[in-house]
Enzyme design. Structure first.
Site, PDB file in Angstrom:
ATOM      1  CG  ASN A   1      -0.294   2.089   3.899  1.00 29.47           C
ATOM      2  OD1 ASN A   1      -1.248   2.125   3.140  1.00 29.47           O
ATOM      3  ND2 ASN A   1       0.890   2.592   3.602  1.00 29.47           N
ATOM      4  N   GLY A   2      -1.951  -1.054   6.784  1.00 29.57           N
ATOM      5  CA  GLY A   2      -1.938  -1.909   7.964  1.00 29.57           C
ATOM      6  C   GLY A   2      -3.219  -2.712   8.088  1.00 29.57           C
TER       7      GLY A   2
ATOM      8  CG  HIS B   1      15.939 -38.852   1.773  1.00 33.57           C
ATOM      9  ND1 HIS B   1      15.907 -39.942   2.619  1.00 33.57           N
ATOM     10  CD2 HIS B   1      17.245 -38.541   1.619  1.00 33.57           C
ATOM     11  CE1 HIS B   1      17.139 -40.265   2.980  1.00 33.57           C
ATOM     12  NE2 HIS B   1      17.972 -39.424   2.382  1.00 33.57           N
TER      13      HIS B   1
ATOM     14  NE  ARG C   1       4.614   1.371   0.200  1.00 37.58           N
ATOM     15  CZ  ARG C   1       5.375   1.381   1.286  1.00 37.58           C
ATOM     16  NH1 ARG C   1       6.631   1.777   1.203  1.00 37.58           N
ATOM     17  NH2 ARG C   1       4.898   0.992   2.443  1.00 37.58           N
TER      18      ARG C   1
ATOM     19  CD1 TRP D   1      -0.760  -5.943  -3.027  1.00 39.16           C
ATOM     20  CD2 TRP D   1      -1.004  -6.722  -0.951  1.00 39.16           C
ATOM     21  NE1 TRP D   1      -0.336  -7.254  -3.027  1.00 39.16           N
ATOM     22  CE2 TRP D   1      -0.482  -7.756  -1.759  1.00 39.16           C
ATOM     23  CE3 TRP D   1      -1.252  -6.988   0.396  1.00 39.16           C
ATOM     24  CZ2 TRP D   1      -0.194  -9.021  -1.268  1.00 39.16           C
ATOM     25  CZ3 TRP D   1      -0.965  -8.256   0.888  1.00 39.16           C
ATOM     26  CH2 TRP D   1      -0.445  -9.248   0.054  1.00 39.16           C
TER      27      TRP D   1
ATOM     28  CD  GLU E   1      17.106 -14.211  -2.916  1.00 37.17           C
ATOM     29  OE1 GLU E   1      16.841 -13.125  -3.480  1.00 37.17           O
ATOM     30  OE2 GLU E   1      16.425 -14.659  -1.967  1.00 37.17           O
TER      31      GLU E   1
ATOM     32  CB  CYS F   1      -0.956   0.041   1.179  1.00 43.23           C
ATOM     33  SG  CYS F   1      -2.068  -1.361   1.287  1.00 43.23           S
TER      34      CYS F   1
ATOM     35  CD  GLU G   1      10.828 -12.449  -5.580  1.00 36.93           C
ATOM     36  OE1 GLU G   1      10.037 -12.189  -4.656  1.00 36.93           O
ATOM     37  OE2 GLU G   1      12.040 -12.245  -5.498  1.00 36.93           O
TER      38      GLU G   1
ATOM     39  CE  LYS H   1      11.992  -3.400  -2.319  1.00 32.94           C
ATOM     40  NZ  LYS H   1      12.882  -4.449  -2.898  1.00 32.94           N
TER      41      LYS H   1
ATOM     42  CE  LYS I   1      15.508 -11.570  -5.842  1.00 31.59           C
ATOM     43  NZ  LYS I   1      14.708 -12.106  -4.771  1.00 31.59           N
TER      44      LYS I   1
END
Length: 608
Positions: free
Chosen positions: A101-102, A504, A27, A75, A481, A2, A488, A603, A485
């Site tokens: 926001n929140g 396994h 964001r 968002w 990582e 947001c 996403e 973000k 990358k």
């Protein structure tokens, strides 16, 4: 997550709000809106979709006049993306408009309470509760109403509030969600991040939890929850506006990948003096370290992956047991931390909600805390016993690259520093580590000079459906990582596995044409990795290997290979990550994905 922008001044507010929201698009959001005081009442315009939709709706701000306003990119958390659920949310009579926001955790009982008293709700959001409560408690003084609301809501919030009875005031408050106040000449601003207002002002105040700001055209006042004045220090932002622009690159992610040599120099060089690692901001002494029974590393996402690498590095060099926990798990698992524990907290923004809560839980239990963050004055930085800044500059792309690399560099600096204090690193090894630290930026630059090799490999695989990343030890930590990358920003299914675990269960997923990215940079484990490569090859996998330049024998087994220069084992992840970042970027570019703003992601995750 947001974005908030607010303005009060002499100019038309709507174009300024739109411009500021545009700077916050990185964001992540799914709708946008503005509310303006137009001289008689509050005028609200909201639209699902990209900011362009809102801009066209209000003709770039021409249809929403006024010199006081608030704007928001949402968002979705409570309620699906829609025009009605977009912010700003307005009270029943239209007297108050709020951006938020929140998450208001107790919004349902508050909503039910207001409905029983005849208040009409139109959205599914938790934010509308704030707007309705403001009107419910309003007795003619906006600040009093805000304080009453804050005493009843629970959760995290950054709020911007305007009231039609107060055409010369903009009120802002925060708790656990970032919010800044910008100061101009005859005009003032609020924003959830610096880039939103950087073209207008470089002088800002950072709000602390439950501090209330009252902005007028020529002044800003701050209050606590008892309505007592609060004195705050004005900060000056010294990084350039161009740092938040693309600078000729097609995407911010490409720019930020290419900035990594500079970021590494900026993070490492000031902390090396006459061949020694100097961490003036860290107060840990040898006596403090000798009392430690364990180190906990707490982080989310890519920062968590830095923590996994840090576990291997710290245990090898410093010889203290290290546990790595995802922040959202740490805070609920009754962690075994106390005064004999160092909790190392990693966060790019310094505002990550779960990480901040984990930090507070660790401090409540008596642990010593040290944070690695990128944003000076952020909540995590302010609340930690010690802080190491990464100095990576603003990172705009949702998928982190340069901030991740800067965090790794700080881990190396901290490890060498602690190893020296404890005597677990001899002077010869110490000098070798420092020498390699100094080489890191140049070696990353060397890899980037050959990025076309990775681009070609991406052209071979951008249509694959599944990718598995495998490695051992630090290579396994690095594969986490690399896999993140890719998934996403390209939306390709991707997973990372410790290579020794293949038999396994995981190897049952490998079939003809499956792409396996095999990391094999660790010399002591190279032959074992080659055995794993042969195992997946025997099941039909196509293998893309990643190793150091001295391991040409990999070409006998892998189908394709990416090489990085030689350096000490513990620092190889800083080199290996670069071709993995490039690979993810080029695959996504060839697929036509929205690289800087991948779907469903934000973000800075400032809610649980």
């Amino acid at each position: 997550m947001c974005g908030i922008v607010g303005y009060i001044g002499e100019e038309q507010a709507a174009p300024i709000l739109l411009k500021g929201l545009e700077k916050l698009e990185y964001r992540g959001y799914d709708s946008a809106g503005v509310a303006l005081y137009n001289g008689g009442h509050l005028q609200v315009a909201k639209a699902k979709g990209r900011l362009k939709v809102l801009s066209e709706l209000i003709e770039g701000g021409q249809k929403t006049p006024g010199t006081l306003g608030i704007g928001h990119t949402r968002w979705a958390t409570h309620g699906a993306p829609s025009d009605i659920n977009s912010h700003p949310q307005v009270s029943d009579s239209g007297k108050f408009a709020v951006v938020h926001n929140g998450i208001i955790e107790n919004y349902l009982p508050l909503k039910e309470h207001l409905i029983r008293r005849g208040v009409n709700f139109v959205s599914e959001t938790d934010t509308e509760v704030v707007a309705q409560l403001l009107e419910y408690y309003y007795k003619g003084d906006v600040l009093d109403a805000v304080i009453q609301v804050l005493r009843h809501v629970e959760g995290s919030y950054a709020l911007g509030v305007i009231c039609q009875d107060y055409p010369d005031q903009l009120v802002a408050v925060r708790k656990d969600s970032p919010l800044i106040v910008g100061v101009g000449s005859g005009e003032n601003y609020i924003a959830s991040d610096v880039p939103a207002i950087l073209e207008r002002t470089r002088d800002i105040y950072r709000l602390n939890d439950q501090e209330i700001a009252v902005l007028c055209r020529g002044s800003v006042s701050f209050y606590n929850m008892d309505k007592e004045p609060v004195q705050k220090e004005l900060c000056h932002v010294d990084w350039d506006v161009s740092a938040a622009e693309k600078g000729g690159y097609e995407h911010f992610m490409a720019k930020e990948i290419m900035e990594q040599p500079k970021v590494l120099r900026d993070t490492i060089s000031p902390r090396l003096h006459n061949g020694r690692v100097v961490l003036d901001s860290v107060s840990l002494t040898r006596e403090d370290l000798e009392k430690l029974r364990s180190i906990y590393i707490v982080a989310c996402g890519s920062a968590y992956h830095v923590g996994v690498i840090a576990k291997y590095v710290l245990e090898k060099v410093v010889r203290i047991p290290v546990e790595v926990d995802i922040a959202s798990e740490f805070r609920y698992m009754d962690p075994m931390v106390d005064e004999g524990t160092l909790v190392l907290v990693i966060s790019q923004s310094g505002e990550t909600a779960d990480t901040l809560a984990a930090l507070r839980e660790a401090k409540r239990r008596g642990a010593r805390t040290l944070s690695i963050v990128n944003v000076v004055g952020s909540s995590i930085a302010n609340e930690s016993d010690d802080v190491l800044y990464t100095w990576a500059g603003p990172e705009i792309a949702v998928a982190t690259t340069k901030a991740y690399s800067a965090q790794l560099a700080v881990i190396y600096l901290l490890t060498i520093y602690m190893g020296d204090l404890l005597g677990t690193v001899g002077q010869e090894q110490y000098a070798a580590y420092v020498k390699d630290l100094m080489r890191l930026p140049d070696l990353v630059e060397e890899i980037l000079q050959h990025k076309e090799n990775v681009q070609y490999l991406a052209s071979l695989f951008f249509n694959v459906k599944d990718v598995f990343f495998i490695g051992r030890n630090l290579d396994y930590a690095m594969s986490l990582e690399g896999s993140l990358k890719l998934k996403e920003i390209s939306y390709i299914h991707s997973d990372a596995y410790a290579a020794g675990e293949l038999k396994h269960g995981t190897i049952s997923l490998v079939e003809d044409g499956t792409l396996v990215v095999a990391l094999a940079t660790q010399k002591a484990l190279f032959e074992k990795m080659m055995s794993n490569v042969k195992e997946v090859k025997a099941r039909g996998a196509v293998v893309l290997g990643l190793t150091t330049e001295g391991n040409k024998s990999i070409e006998q087994t892998a189908d394709h290979v990416m090489y990085v220069p030689e350096i000490c084992d513990i620092m190889l992840p800083s080199l290996a990550v670069v071709p993995l970042q490039l690979f993810a970027y080029y695959v996504s570019s060839m697929k036509g994905c929205d690289i800087d703003k991948p779907r469903n992601l934000a973000k800075s995750v400032t809610v649980e």
